[in-house]
Design an enzyme around this catalytic site. Structure first.
Site, mmCIF file in Angstrom:
data_model
loop_
_atom_site.group_PDB
_atom_site.id
_atom_site.type_symbol
_atom_site.label_atom_id
_atom_site.label_comp_id
_atom_site.label_asym_id
_atom_site.label_seq_id
_atom_site.Cartn_x
_atom_site.Cartn_y
_atom_site.Cartn_z
ATOM 1 C CB CYS A 130 58.234 14.419 127.347
ATOM 2 S SG CYS A 130 56.552 14.837 126.954
ATOM 3 C CB CYS A 133 56.352 12.927 124.428
ATOM 4 S SG CYS A 133 56.360 14.649 124.896
ATOM 5 C CG ASP A 134 58.884 9.887 124.547
ATOM 6 O OD1 ASP A 134 58.280 10.061 123.480
ATOM 7 O OD2 ASP A 134 59.949 10.481 124.828
HETATM 8 C C1 LIG Z 1 62.869 13.981 123.271
HETATM 9 C C2 LIG Z 1 61.605 14.822 123.121
HETATM 10 C C3 LIG Z 1 60.442 14.197 122.757
HETATM 11 C C4 LIG Z 1 59.266 14.942 122.604
HETATM 12 N N1 LIG Z 1 58.140 14.286 122.195
HETATM 13 C C5 LIG Z 1 57.000 14.994 122.019
HETATM 14 C C6 LIG Z 1 55.810 14.328 121.582
HETATM 15 O O1 LIG Z 1 55.795 13.099 121.364
HETATM 16 N N2 LIG Z 1 54.691 15.095 121.414
HETATM 17 C C7 LIG Z 1 54.678 16.445 121.679
HETATM 18 O O2 LIG Z 1 53.633 17.067 121.468
HETATM 19 N N3 LIG Z 1 55.785 17.083 122.118
HETATM 20 C C8 LIG Z 1 56.938 16.402 122.290
HETATM 21 N N4 LIG Z 1 58.058 17.035 122.752
HETATM 22 C C9 LIG Z 1 57.974 18.475 123.087
HETATM 23 C C10 LIG Z 1 57.972 19.325 121.792
HETATM 24 O O3 LIG Z 1 59.006 18.877 120.938
HETATM 25 C C11 LIG Z 1 58.147 20.802 122.139
HETATM 26 O O4 LIG Z 1 57.094 21.199 122.992
HETATM 27 C C12 LIG Z 1 58.110 21.657 120.874
HETATM 28 O O5 LIG Z 1 59.154 21.286 120.004
HETATM 29 C C13 LIG Z 1 58.249 23.144 121.199
HETATM 30 O O6 LIG Z 1 58.316 23.832 119.980
HETATM 31 P P1 LIG Z 1 58.970 25.277 119.858
HETATM 32 O O7 LIG Z 1 58.913 25.616 118.414
HETATM 33 O O8 LIG Z 1 58.351 26.183 120.835
HETATM 34 O O9 LIG Z 1 60.484 25.114 120.344
HETATM 35 P P2 LIG Z 1 61.662 24.151 119.873
HETATM 36 O O10 LIG Z 1 61.165 22.913 119.274
HETATM 37 O O11 LIG Z 1 62.555 24.050 121.061
HETATM 38 O O12 LIG Z 1 62.388 24.995 118.728
HETATM 39 C C14 LIG Z 1 63.071 26.183 119.023
HETATM 40 C C15 LIG Z 1 64.124 26.399 117.957
HETATM 41 O O13 LIG Z 1 64.705 27.688 118.130
HETATM 42 C C16 LIG Z 1 66.086 27.609 117.843
HETATM 43 N N5 LIG Z 1 66.769 28.716 118.514
HETATM 44 C C17 LIG Z 1 66.835 28.991 119.838
HETATM 45 N N6 LIG Z 1 67.545 30.103 120.066
HETATM 46 C C18 LIG Z 1 67.954 30.562 118.841
HETATM 47 C C19 LIG Z 1 68.741 31.684 118.430
HETATM 48 N N7 LIG Z 1 69.257 32.555 119.296
HETATM 49 N N8 LIG Z 1 68.977 31.845 117.098
HETATM 50 C C20 LIG Z 1 68.463 30.978 116.189
HETATM 51 N N9 LIG Z 1 67.707 29.883 116.544
HETATM 52 C C21 LIG Z 1 67.462 29.693 117.850
HETATM 53 C C22 LIG Z 1 66.486 26.243 118.420
HETATM 54 O O14 LIG Z 1 67.679 25.763 117.820
HETATM 55 C C23 LIG Z 1 65.264 25.391 118.040
HETATM 56 O O15 LIG Z 1 65.425 24.737 116.796
HETATM 57 C C24 LIG Z 1 59.254 16.339 122.871
HETATM 58 C C25 LIG Z 1 60.442 16.969 123.261
HETATM 59 C C26 LIG Z 1 61.610 16.232 123.376
HETATM 60 C C27 LIG Z 1 62.896 16.925 123.769
#
Ligand SMILES: Cc1cc2nc3c(=O)[nH]c(=O)nc-3n(C[C@H](O)[C@H](O)[C@H](O)COP(=O)(O)OP(=O)(O)OC[C@H]3O[C@@H](n4cnc5c(N)ncnc54)[C@H](O)[C@@H]3O)c2cc1C
Length: 299
Positions: A130, A133-134
């Protein structure tokens, strides 16, 4: 019967839990891995308001603490399926089943990985997914972008404004992104590229040093670089919602910013929803919107 079951403890799910608990709803969060979701892979977050620099793990810990203090229940269980019932939903996990009136699915998405040696070792320490992000960590440095679609080209353009050089590695003979983006990339003096080429390895002893590229299946190129941005797409994991919500062509749940799906009582939040920007801030916005919609639905 619980009021709301939230699936996923990323920023979207945790925010939804916070709002639901403050409305005095009973809340169970089901998470299959660790709390915090994708952000726990990021050693440094600099674009989340209120913290000029915080690790993803620390930010996740703070969010979880806040949600637990509000009285949400959490279980480490994987949700395998969701069934609509006359009174609400049955949520079936790998450990049992729960009844609730509303479900908020905050399942997130995963960045597609190359699956080559060294990738797991250097994620967050040389390999990023990303540029928003980075990118700032690589200001003035030489980076590689892997991919040739719209997101890879956008990442390359964004990085070219702050990095010394950007080198794109594309597996096909051509870029698959929009023509306008391709033209922009071509006009940038500090972007160069190689086609018909795949990354076969990320190398380095303690710290990341570079990549091994194979061109046309035979020619091996070792390229030193400061960082690699892998931009070969995101992979949503929305199969448990298949029969309850409309899934778009890319695998995301079709829902607007109110997070409402076509099944009454089922809401989607965060990266698993069809949207343009996938960040912590947008996931949190969805968490709040979905919880408020679920509360209104229950009322
Ligand atoms: C390396 C990296 C760096 C990033 N850096 C940044 C940054 O600096 N700034 C920024 O704003 N964004 C950053 N992002 C993006 C940001 O992390 C995501 O946009 C954000 O986490 C999305 O949140 P979410 O809650 O929608 O999903 P997620 O964070 O993906 O969380 C979803 C959760 O649901 C769980 N899950 C899925 N299916 C199931 C199931 N069937 N049963 C139970 N649990 C389940 C998963 O295990 C997970 O923990 C980064 C992403 C990555 C990978």
């Amino acid at each position: 019967m619980l009021d709301i079951i939230i699936i996923g403890a990323g920023p979207a799910g945790l925010t939804a839990a916070l709002y639901a608990r403050r409305a005095d709803k009973t809340v169970l969060i089901l998470e299959k891995n660790g709390f915090g979701g994708q952000m726990t892979f990021s050693p440094k977050i600099e674009n989340y308001p209120g913290f000029s620099d915080i690790s993803g793990n620390e930010l996740a810990d703070k969010m979880v603490e806040q949600v637990l203090a509000q009285g949400a229940d959490v279980e480490i269980e994987e949700v395998l399926s969701i069934e609509k019932t006359p009174l609400g939903f049955t949520v079936i996990t790998d450990c049992g089943k729960y009844e609730c009136r509303a479900v908020i699915a905050a399942l997130g998405a995963k960045h597609r990985m190359l699956g080559v040696p060294g990738e797991d070792k250097f994620i967050g320490d040389g390999i990023s997914f990303c540029a928003v992000c980075d990118g700032a960590f690589y200001t003035g440095k030489d980076v590689v972008v892997v991919g040739g679609g719209n997101s890879a080209l956008q990442e390359a353009l964004q990085l070219s404004d702050i990095c010394s050089s950007v080198f794109i590695v594309q597996n096909l003979p051509y870029f698959t992104g929009e023509e306008k983006l391709i033209q922009e990339v071509m006009q940038k003096p500090n972007i160069s590229y190689i086609t018909d080429s795949v990354v076969k390895e990320f190398y380095g002893d303690e710290t990341f040093e570079g990549i091994v590229i194979v061109k046309n299946g035979t020619e091996i190129i070792r390229k030193k670089t400061d960082g690699v941005f892998v931009a070969i797409g995101l992979q949503p994991e929305n199969t448990i919602l298949d029969s309850l919500a409309e899934i778009d062509n890319y695998g995301y749940v079709s829902a607007d910013e109110r997070c409402i799906t076509e099944t009454p009582g089922l809401f989607v939040a965060g990266d698993c929803r069809s949207k343009k920007i996938r960040q912590i801030s947008t996931a949190i916005a969805d968490g709040a919107a979905s919880a408020l919609a679920a509360i209104e639905f229950i009322r």
